[in-house]
Design a protein around this motif. Structure first.
Motif, mmCIF file in Angstrom:
data_model
loop_
_atom_site.group_PDB
_atom_site.id
_atom_site.type_symbol
_atom_site.label_atom_id
_atom_site.label_comp_id
_atom_site.label_asym_id
_atom_site.label_seq_id
_atom_site.Cartn_x
_atom_site.Cartn_y
_atom_site.Cartn_z
ATOM 1 N N ASP B 172 -93.267 -25.685 38.305
ATOM 2 C CA ASP B 172 -94.574 -25.217 38.784
ATOM 3 C C ASP B 172 -94.650 -25.273 40.301
ATOM 4 O OD1 ASP B 172 -95.954 -24.497 36.492
ATOM 5 O OD2 ASP B 172 -96.612 -26.550 36.070
ATOM 6 N N LYS B 173 -94.211 -26.401 40.809
ATOM 7 C CA LYS B 173 -94.290 -26.624 42.250
ATOM 8 C C LYS B 173 -93.413 -25.614 43.003
ATOM 9 C CE LYS B 173 -93.731 -30.525 45.177
ATOM 10 N NZ LYS B 173 -93.091 -31.849 45.305
ATOM 11 N N GLU B 174 -92.212 -25.416 42.484
ATOM 12 C CA GLU B 174 -91.297 -24.450 43.103
ATOM 13 C C GLU B 174 -91.890 -23.048 43.070
ATOM 14 O OE1 GLU B 174 -88.460 -24.831 44.596
ATOM 15 O OE2 GLU B 174 -87.231 -23.018 44.347
ATOM 16 N N MET B 175 -92.434 -22.696 41.915
ATOM 17 C CA MET B 175 -93.009 -21.357 41.765
ATOM 18 C C MET B 175 -94.093 -21.121 42.823
ATOM 19 S SD MET B 175 -95.464 -20.036 38.881
ATOM 20 C CE MET B 175 -96.596 -20.997 39.884
ATOM 21 N N LEU B 176 -94.943 -22.130 43.002
ATOM 22 C CA LEU B 176 -96.012 -22.018 43.997
ATOM 23 C C LEU B 176 -95.459 -21.968 45.411
ATOM 24 C CD1 LEU B 176 -99.084 -24.237 43.117
ATOM 25 C CD2 LEU B 176 -98.984 -21.770 43.564
ATOM 26 N N LYS B 177 -94.425 -22.791 45.639
ATOM 27 C CA LYS B 177 -93.828 -22.824 46.977
ATOM 28 C C LYS B 177 -93.279 -21.455 47.353
ATOM 29 C CE LYS B 177 -90.416 -25.461 49.547
ATOM 30 N NZ LYS B 177 -89.394 -26.521 49.428
ATOM 31 N N ARG B 178 -92.579 -20.819 46.428
ATOM 32 C CA ARG B 178 -91.991 -19.510 46.730
ATOM 33 C C ARG B 178 -93.086 -18.455 46.875
ATOM 34 N NH1 ARG B 178 -88.087 -21.862 48.972
ATOM 35 N NH2 ARG B 178 -87.084 -23.327 47.543
ATOM 36 N N LEU B 179 -94.114 -18.554 46.042
ATOM 37 C CA LEU B 179 -95.243 -17.622 46.193
ATOM 38 C C LEU B 179 -95.834 -17.758 47.596
ATOM 39 C CD1 LEU B 179 -97.082 -15.573 44.628
ATOM 40 C CD2 LEU B 179 -98.660 -17.490 44.279
ATOM 41 N N ASN B 180 -95.969 -18.985 48.041
ATOM 42 C CA ASN B 180 -96.508 -19.212 49.396
ATOM 43 C C ASN B 180 -95.536 -18.735 50.474
ATOM 44 O OD1 ASN B 180 -98.882 -20.231 48.399
ATOM 45 N ND2 ASN B 180 -98.168 -22.356 48.420
ATOM 46 N N ASN B 181 -94.227 -18.895 50.225
ATOM 47 C CA ASN B 181 -93.229 -18.323 51.150
ATOM 48 C C ASN B 181 -93.472 -16.826 51.307
ATOM 49 O OD1 ASN B 181 -90.284 -20.243 50.069
ATOM 50 N ND2 ASN B 181 -91.885 -20.749 51.527
ATOM 51 N N PHE B 195 -103.355 -10.653 48.296
ATOM 52 C CA PHE B 195 -104.020 -11.443 47.263
ATOM 53 C C PHE B 195 -102.921 -12.185 46.503
ATOM 54 C CE2 PHE B 195 -106.572 -7.702 48.037
ATOM 55 C CZ PHE B 195 -107.882 -8.154 48.009
ATOM 56 N N THR B 196 -103.124 -13.470 46.253
ATOM 57 C CA THR B 196 -102.134 -14.179 45.443
ATOM 58 C C THR B 196 -102.820 -14.801 44.232
ATOM 59 O OG1 THR B 196 -102.460 -16.215 46.708
ATOM 60 C CG2 THR B 196 -100.651 -14.782 47.400
ATOM 61 N N LEU B 209 -92.898 -17.807 31.230
ATOM 62 C CA LEU B 209 -93.996 -18.584 30.678
ATOM 63 C C LEU B 209 -95.280 -18.028 31.297
ATOM 64 C CD1 LEU B 209 -94.517 -21.111 28.928
ATOM 65 C CD2 LEU B 209 -94.342 -22.481 31.025
ATOM 66 N N TYR B 210 -95.282 -17.939 32.614
ATOM 67 C CA TYR B 210 -96.326 -17.189 33.305
ATOM 68 C C TYR B 210 -95.801 -16.759 34.671
ATOM 69 C CZ TYR B 210 -97.490 -21.457 35.941
ATOM 70 O OH TYR B 210 -97.444 -22.559 36.747
ATOM 71 N N SER B 211 -96.466 -15.768 35.240
ATOM 72 C CA SER B 211 -96.016 -15.185 36.505
ATOM 73 C C SER B 211 -97.115 -15.268 37.545
ATOM 74 C CB SER B 211 -95.654 -13.711 36.318
ATOM 75 O OG SER B 211 -94.511 -13.567 35.537
ATOM 76 N N THR B 212 -96.687 -15.271 38.802
ATOM 77 C CA THR B 212 -97.643 -15.141 39.901
ATOM 78 C C THR B 212 -97.143 -14.029 40.812
ATOM 79 O OG1 THR B 212 -96.475 -16.724 41.318
ATOM 80 C CG2 THR B 212 -98.161 -17.618 39.847
ATOM 81 N N SER B 213 -98.037 -13.499 41.610
ATOM 82 C CA SER B 213 -97.580 -12.472 42.539
ATOM 83 C C SER B 213 -98.431 -12.382 43.792
ATOM 84 C CB SER B 213 -97.515 -11.099 41.847
ATOM 85 O OG SER B 213 -98.766 -10.468 41.866
ATOM 86 N N CYS B 214 -97.842 -11.724 44.790
ATOM 87 C CA CYS B 214 -98.592 -11.303 45.975
ATOM 88 C C CYS B 214 -98.925 -9.838 45.751
ATOM 89 C CB CYS B 214 -97.723 -11.375 47.224
ATOM 90 S SG CYS B 214 -97.265 -13.008 47.732
ATOM 91 N N GLU B 215 -100.164 -9.469 45.987
ATOM 92 C CA GLU B 215 -100.589 -8.090 45.802
ATOM 93 C C GLU B 215 -101.129 -7.565 47.126
ATOM 94 O OE1 GLU B 215 -100.874 -6.346 42.615
ATOM 95 O OE2 GLU B 215 -99.691 -7.968 41.713
ATOM 96 N N GLY B 260 -88.705 -13.175 43.520
ATOM 97 C CA GLY B 260 -88.033 -12.053 44.172
ATOM 98 C C GLY B 260 -88.912 -11.209 45.068
ATOM 99 N N ILE B 261 -88.265 -10.659 46.085
ATOM 100 C CA ILE B 261 -88.910 -9.666 46.954
ATOM 101 C C ILE B 261 -87.897 -8.549 47.167
ATOM 102 C CG2 ILE B 261 -88.231 -10.802 49.116
ATOM 103 C CD1 ILE B 261 -90.869 -9.877 50.336
#
Lengths: 478, 478
Positions: B172-181, B195-196, B209-215, B260-261
């Motif tokens: 979870d923490k990693e996922m958030l960290k990369r989203l913030n990157n 928007f994140t 399990l679940y995804s996050t994104s920058c829009e 990914g980007i």
């Protein structure tokens, strides 16, 4: 990641040594599809260093990076007869995509001449658009029967440069320039001396007017084609209709050259410098140039040692790639072994005694001898420079020792069994003669060197006895 | 390379403007295979800058680069049910290679979870091997029906990071960290506010399990998924059998995240900052940051002007990307037009009058206003900084102007026709409701933001009237 296996010695079984060392040094893993490899971080970091150095060289020289699609219509390949004949046995073909059968199959690029030159025909219209120098770093696929990590893999990474000119002379000049770029790169960066010269008709690139290459001599005496530079003439310009309007207002076909170096270069590093303890990496491309191993019994000692290490490394400068191996669950001996296998050029051991006496233990990977030196006398930059030049010197000595002249075919056949290396012979340049020699000896022509005078009038081909037209190097290929 | 066409205005036809600008700015050409593009040097240079900056960020953070094969056995894809369902309609399949039909077809990677995790299952055995953070920069292929340069192409370039942990919390923490990157990268480097948040079940990555994104919000009011970061849970760990021995000596499945980007980010730059004169590139990634145009009537003038230019640019510092356009056959006006279309942040014009008076003409691409300044007052570094921050400010203003709150579905439907942008609505999180909204409005859920409180008890879904579980952004996707 336990390295508990001892390497087979090179003398005992060189191919086995190679297969073991690429795994034990953590360079690669095997992919699930035949002949593919996974570049693990330590192996990929070598490639990143190669890329960075060579890319800077060519970009500063006016070459522009671009990226072309991995998929090429089958029909493109067929436009140049020799090209398609050369590559069709090795193609991977996509026949289905998006859930449907494709109208025209597409191939996964084995090289990008055809897809690039189709675009060049649109991009080039006037002499003002020339010269054009385009390069790409990418993956390519060649479906080979026998594969070997780095040396010959189903997929490999490379750069392919493609240059376009008004005249043959410019294309010749470019071809030579890139060949020299590669030679310099091999010699100065990879510490590998190479033979350079022209390829025979049989050994040239499929579709080229003529090819040149750098050839490395490996430790087992075999030859490895290490980088190539081709003059493509107008062989592609005509079928792809790449024309320009000259200063005089005439429509003319362009002249082209292409040139490439691949991840095979990593294989040449291993097979030139490696020894029975593992890899030996030239400092210029080593992912870790200096490994520092703290030696301490307990946490109190560790603290003092790590502090001393910090002090020592603070003087190294930011451009040195350092790693401190402070893993707790492993003995110093285990670590020495691991970093030796991984070929790190310089090892520094720092223990509590060293902290007190302000001295440290330094071990050069190319010498494997422990030396005590005062930490304020440590000049890492200079040591790395010495290692780099020593590796080249040693490889050059080996190359010279294993380069022979022959004029008698029988003697050549006998020598090949006993003596490693490259054999320079007067030759007729006839393809039939070349194939016969290959069949009899398994040796192939490597290059016709530029810096050796042609045979004198009357000198005979060492095999067929016809007039000799050139001196050529023969060797068994890897 | 004649740029004689006038761009269609954005207002008149935004998609036409986009198609024209990617060609006129010399970013791309079209490849011969459906949906593929050629990254021309100017377009590829933007990607190289993106790579360099983002790569440095993650490598300094302990991520290791590697390279995995482009070919994945079909059977690997099938190991994770949602994954194969999501990707199989888009696969390119190699059925023939080396002149023969393959026993098992291989797919060209659409993403590398399966081939990487097969390897990870061999590489990981103990908690000591964790965390593992592997990244690769590579090409991937997804055979899409409708394609558009950069935004959706058959082949694209990206980085895919894959991280492995002992616990869900770490993933979870990693996922958030990369989203913030990614958010930081978009905001600080590409000057694009995003928007994140979390993706809905329907919109998540196939297998996550679940995804996050920058829009990103584009100029035409549409949304673009700009980068994604997923928590894969143990969805792949189980079928690929990635287990580790814990400190307590128990065998446990790992927890994973991927992120990914891609080259789509270039599309978001164009569609956020571009105007009727062409591209507007943020200085941080502009291949040319400062274009200098000598203005002179004859060779004598030219000599003096070029000398003055040399003097001026010598004070810029080596980290500024400068180009002097001294082409002879083109008028200054033609050059202004070309570099405007190409979005170069800063233009400097130097003529003979300027040489005498020691003043120069400076034009910021984000202002398009000519300013005379004394050359010794020119602070290029600072000007570029101002342009960078001005572009972000302007994009942020646009984003805020086009972010709306809705609670009434009918009003939302009406607004969507007239007002651009993102709509924040209280929503039930029901997939059926989501699909109905999509059918009625063509709007899709973009993200459930992390920084907005959940609806209060009793608040209803704006569409179906059931209990609202979250606020979610809706928008039409590009």
């Amino acid at each position: 990641m336990a390295i508990d296996t001892k390497l087979t010695s090179q003398k005992k079984d060189f191919p086995a040594w190679y297969n073991e060392v690429v795994k034990l040094a953590d360079l690669i893993d095997y992919g699930p599809v035949k002949g593919t490899i996974i570049f693990k971080p330590y192996g990929y970091a070598i490639w990143e260093n190669i890329q960075k150095i060579f890319n800077e060289k060519i970009v500063n020289d006016g070459v522009e990076n671009a990226y072309f699609p991995v998929f090429i219509p089958e029909s493109f390949l067929k436009k140049e007869k020799e090209h398609v004949e050369g590559f069709s046995p090795e193609l991977a073909v996509v026949t289905h995509a998006g859930g449907e059968k494709l109208d025209e199959p597409v191939v996964v690029r084995p090289t990008s001449e055809t897809i690039m030159y189709d675009a060049f025909s649109r991009w080039i219209s006037s002499y003002r658009d020339l010269p054009l120098r385009i390069n790409q770093w990418c993956n390519v696929v060649r479906w080979e029967l026998r594969t070997k990590p780095f040396l010959r893999t189903t997929e490999f990474l490379w750069q392919e440069g493609h240059s376009v000119f008004e005249t043959k002379e410019e294309a010749d000049k470019e071809m030579l320039k890139r060949l020299n770029n590669y030679r310099d790169f091999y010699e100065k960066v990879l510490a590998i001396p190479v033979f350079t010269g022209k390829k025979s008709e049989i050994e040239k690139f499929a579709g080229a007017l003529y090819s040149t290459s750098c050839e490395a001599l490996l430790k087992d005496g075999k030859a490895l084609q290490a980088a190539t530079s081709h003059n493509l003439g107008q062989n592609f310009a005509k079928p792809f209709n790449i024309q320009y309007e000259s200063k005089e207002g005439k429509r003319e076909y362009v002249w082209q050259s292409s040139w490439g170096i691949s991840t095979r270069s990593i294989g040449s590093i291993i097979l030139t410098h490696g020894d029975d303890k593992g890899l030996v990496l030239p400092p210029a491309i080593a992912p870790v140039q200096v490994i520092i191993i703290p030696i301490c019994k307990d946490n109190k000692e560790k603290e003092a040692v790590l502090k001393a290490i910090k002090e020592i490394t603070s003087k190294f400068g930011t451009d040195i790639r350092i790693k401190v191996d402070d893993r707790e669950n492993l003995s110093p001996g285990w670590k020495f072994n691991e970093w030796e296998i991984k070929g790190v050029p310089l090892r520094i051991e720092v223990g509590p005694k060293d902290v007190k006496g302000k001295s440290i233990t330094v071990v050069r990977r190319d010498e494997n001898e422990k030396k005590q030196i005062k930490s304020n006398k440590l000049d890492v930059k200079n040591l790395l420079k010495e290692i780099q030049s020593n590796l080249f010197k040693e490889a050059l000595r080996f190359k010279e020792e294993n380069t022979h002249k022959v004029t008698d075919f029988k003697a050549f056949q006998k020598d090949l069994e006993e003596k490693k290396g490259f054999y320079l012979a007067p030759w007729c340049e006839d393809s039939k003669c070349e194939l016969e020699i290959k069949e009899k000896t398994k040796a192939t022509t490597r290059v016709i060197p530029f810096d050796i005078d042609k045979p004198q009038k009357g000198e005979k081909c060492f095999h067929c006895g016809k007039e000799a037209k050139a001196f050529v190097y023969f060797a068994k290929a890897y």
